[in-house]
Design a protein around this motif. Sequence first.
Motif, mmCIF file in Angstrom:
data_model
loop_
_atom_site.group_PDB
_atom_site.id
_atom_site.type_symbol
_atom_site.label_atom_id
_atom_site.label_comp_id
_atom_site.label_asym_id
_atom_site.label_seq_id
_atom_site.Cartn_x
_atom_site.Cartn_y
_atom_site.Cartn_z
ATOM 1 N N ARG A 17 0.829 -1.208 0.000
ATOM 2 C CA ARG A 17 0.000 0.000 0.000
ATOM 3 C C ARG A 17 0.867 1.265 0.000
ATOM 4 O O ARG A 17 0.609 2.219 -0.743
ATOM 5 N N ILE A 18 1.895 1.264 0.844
ATOM 6 C CA ILE A 18 2.772 2.438 0.948
ATOM 7 C C ILE A 18 3.491 2.685 -0.371
ATOM 8 O O ILE A 18 3.551 3.824 -0.859
ATOM 9 N N ALA A 19 4.057 1.635 -0.955
ATOM 10 C CA ALA A 19 4.817 1.787 -2.195
ATOM 11 C C ALA A 19 3.939 2.295 -3.334
ATOM 12 O O ALA A 19 4.368 3.138 -4.127
ATOM 13 N N ALA A 20 2.723 1.789 -3.422
ATOM 14 C CA ALA A 20 1.820 2.228 -4.483
ATOM 15 C C ALA A 20 1.382 3.673 -4.281
ATOM 16 O O ALA A 20 1.345 4.475 -5.230
ATOM 17 N N THR A 21 1.058 4.039 -3.045
ATOM 18 C CA THR A 21 0.663 5.415 -2.748
ATOM 19 C C THR A 21 1.784 6.381 -3.102
ATOM 20 O O THR A 21 1.550 7.447 -3.689
ATOM 21 N N ASN A 22 2.989 6.005 -2.743
ATOM 22 C CA ASN A 22 4.154 6.840 -3.026
ATOM 23 C C ASN A 22 4.355 7.041 -4.530
ATOM 24 O O ASN A 22 4.642 8.144 -4.990
ATOM 25 N N SER A 25 6.304 8.540 0.745
ATOM 26 C CA SER A 25 4.927 8.931 0.446
ATOM 27 C C SER A 25 4.525 10.174 1.232
ATOM 28 O O SER A 25 3.493 10.218 1.896
ATOM 29 N N GLY A 26 5.378 11.207 1.155
ATOM 30 C CA GLY A 26 5.141 12.443 1.893
ATOM 31 C C GLY A 26 4.096 13.333 1.249
ATOM 32 O O GLY A 26 3.444 12.975 0.260
#
Length: 346
Positions: free
Chosen positions: A80-85, A303-304
Amino acid sequence: MSSIRLTEFSHGGGCGCKIAPAVLSDILARSPLGVMPKELLVGNASADDAAVYQLNESQAIVATTDFFTPIVDDPTDFGRIAATNAISDVYAMGATPIMALAIVGMPLDKLPVEVIGQILEGGASVCAEAGIPVAGGHSIDVLEPIYGLVALGVVDPARLLRNDRARVGDVLVLGKRLGVGVLSAALKKGQLSSQGYAQMIASTTQLNTPGPRLAMIDGVNAVTDVTGFGLAGHLLEMCRGAGLRAEVGFDTLPLIDEAVHFARQGVATGASNRNWNGYGASVELDPSIAPWQQTLLTDPQTSGGLLVSCAPQAVDAVLACFHDAGFDGACVIGEMAQGEARVSVR
């Protein structure tokens, strides 16, 4: 599978495993430019968030890629984090995402297929939230887990947001709280609380959906997202692109409370020091700024949030855009001024 810790397989994590700013600049300086058609509106020249290729008077394709090693142990959260980023770079250009391609590198002799599947499912769930398909991708067998996306979007060239168009007198607005890198370092040390972990996941999986709406606000002059080089590094890129100076008040910065706690104790990622070594000569710190505060300025943000440079009359609309989308930490942090391309923090 419950005993598997993804972060144990990687030497770094999230955007903290980016190549250091100074090294990256040297690499890019040695790289040939190649073919530069007039339709290429944004390429490598401005260190922007994505490439932009104009198709016609009203449409341009925005293309970016982002991937990294695990920042957390939970496979679904990692995906989830990698995709959002990755999708964030499309939003940072003011574009609307249209599809993604998966980038997958996994140590097949160490990770069960079920765990790899959970990583992909996590990424796909975020793409579904963004309203786009994962239309394909590529996978290889490697020593460290790697996951990310190629993200594609569309934008009206007249509404394209860039990182090098800030103007004198612009107000700076930051969309997300800082401190994700510090939290990730605390997690790797086994010190992060369940509440801190929840805050970390909430921040890193919040899609930067205000991007296209920001592009419709008159007076929004420049936008970028704050990721691996930290706030100071990405703001410095904005300054260099516009040939201006940024003035920031540390006390105005939105910070994750638990990150402040750990930063005061000296917890930091290795990337924070690499960032400072790469661009610290162009950052002026007031003598009152403590080492823990410097850490948060250079802290790599996986993902800032979006960093906006806008005319004073557009500030209320920009803040409303963020707050309406659930970005409760969005706030004014400084302004752009005439002067040498530097970041000044008081």
